[in-house]
Design a protein around this motif. Structure first.
Motif, PDB file in Angstrom:
ATOM      1  N   GLN A 164     -10.115   1.571  -0.597  1.00 12.45           N
ATOM      2  CA  GLN A 164      -9.161   2.660  -0.844  1.00 12.45           C
ATOM      3  C   GLN A 164      -7.724   2.178  -0.620  1.00 12.45           C
ATOM      4  N   HIS A 165      -6.827   2.593  -1.515  1.00 15.52           N
ATOM      5  CA  HIS A 165      -5.420   2.205  -1.430  1.00 15.52           C
ATOM      6  C   HIS A 165      -4.587   3.414  -1.012  1.00 15.52           C
ATOM      7  N   PHE A 166      -3.248   3.244  -1.022  1.00 14.51           N
ATOM      8  CA  PHE A 166      -2.415   4.328  -0.498  1.00 14.51           C
ATOM      9  C   PHE A 166      -2.502   5.590  -1.344  1.00 14.51           C
TER      10      PHE A 166
ATOM     11  N   ILE B 124      -5.278   7.505  -0.031  1.00 11.19           N
ATOM     12  CA  ILE B 124      -4.962   8.054   1.287  1.00 11.19           C
ATOM     13  C   ILE B 124      -4.028   9.254   1.168  1.00 11.19           C
TER      14      ILE B 124
ATOM     15  N   PRO C 181      -6.633   3.397   8.489  1.00 11.49           N
ATOM     16  CA  PRO C 181      -6.759   1.980   8.159  1.00 11.49           C
ATOM     17  C   PRO C 181      -7.759   1.221   9.024  1.00 11.49           C
TER      18      PRO C 181
ATOM     19  N   ARG D 130      -9.482  -0.562   6.037  1.00  8.90           N
ATOM     20  CA  ARG D 130      -8.996  -0.369   4.679  1.00  8.90           C
ATOM     21  C   ARG D 130      -7.754  -1.243   4.492  1.00  8.90           C
TER      22      ARG D 130
ATOM     23  N   ALA E 145      -4.503  -0.084   2.688  1.00  7.39           N
ATOM     24  CA  ALA E 145      -4.011   1.230   3.115  1.00  7.39           C
ATOM     25  C   ALA E 145      -2.566   1.492   2.717  1.00  7.39           C
TER      26      ALA E 145
END
Length: 235
Positions: A119-121, A124, A143, A157, A160
């Motif tokens: 998962q990336h920002f 999030i 994270p 993550r 993050a």
């Protein structure tokens, strides 16, 4: 990685490889990091096989072999379980739990103390907005957090703080296999997560530096100025 203390010497990290762009980019990044990091750690890729004929598990496994990556597979007949549990209208919720449970079990079996997810920002940010608007609290995907149902395993993550656009810009470097479309893609696109992901993009059109500002806010908690009465006595 250093800011959130994601990796330590001797870690065995299970990397969730769904076959999508984010998880492949994560594996490439972690393998590159391992060559330069001041500490030694192990990596094992793991792919969850949902049992769909259209899922390209052979292509994913073949790519890992060509790259010299250790790769494991965990299988589960997702469609049958969703039908049995009557979750076909909202499959993503149960499917996510099934995937995570299987990966936890594999981490335990292989002696891995970390589970790395891609998962990336943008994910999030969407998760935070979804939790806020659905009354689930001011929370998102951390994270570096403990796996609630699997003591001794932490979820990390590494992307993050990376926006999705950065990950997409890297994809031209690799000839990645197509994982195939999810059988429940229509339900996925109509779900909450897709809605809030689109909302992040819409907000960014009005606020160009939205992602960096949201990251700054999420790293600057001020609970005494929220509505939780637990902090009243402390102020």
């Amino acid at each position: 990685m250093a800011k959130y203390e994601m990796i330590a010497a001797g870690d065995r990290i299970l990397v969730g490889l769904s076959g999508g762009k984010d998880s492949f980019a994560l594996l490439h990044a972690l393998h590159a990091l391992r060559r330069k990091a001041p500490v030694e750690f192990g990596l094992i890729a793991a792919t969850f096989d949902p049992g769909f004929p259209e899922f390209n598990l052979p292509g994913i496994a073949g790519y890992c072999r060509r790259m010299g990556w250790e790769h494991r597979m965990v299988a589960l007949p997702v469609a049958e379980i969703l039908e049995e549990k009557k979750f076909t209208a909202t499959p993503c919720v149960l499917c996510s739990r099934l995937r995570r449970g299987k990966l936890y079990g594999l981490a335990r079996e292989l002696g891995c103390n970390k589970l790395a997810l891609g998962q990336h920002f943008d994910d999030i940010a969407a998760s935070f907005l979804m939790s806020l608007c659905r009354g689930q609290g001011l929370t998102t995907m951390g994270p570096n957090v403990p796996a609630k149902s699997e003591p001794g395993v932490r979820i990390i993550r590494p992307f993050a703080l990376a926006p999705e656009s950065l990950i997409k810009s890297c994809l031209t470097q690799w000839d990645l296999p197509a994982a195939g479309k999810c059988r429940y893609e229509t339900e996925l696109k109509a779900g909450d997560r897709a809605f809030f992901r689109n909302l992040v993009d819409e907000l960014a059109e009005r606020i160009p530096n939205l992602r960096s500002q949201m990251a700054r806010s999420l790293g600057n908690l001020q609970p005494e100025y929220l509505l939780d009465p637990a902090y009243l006595k402390k102020s």
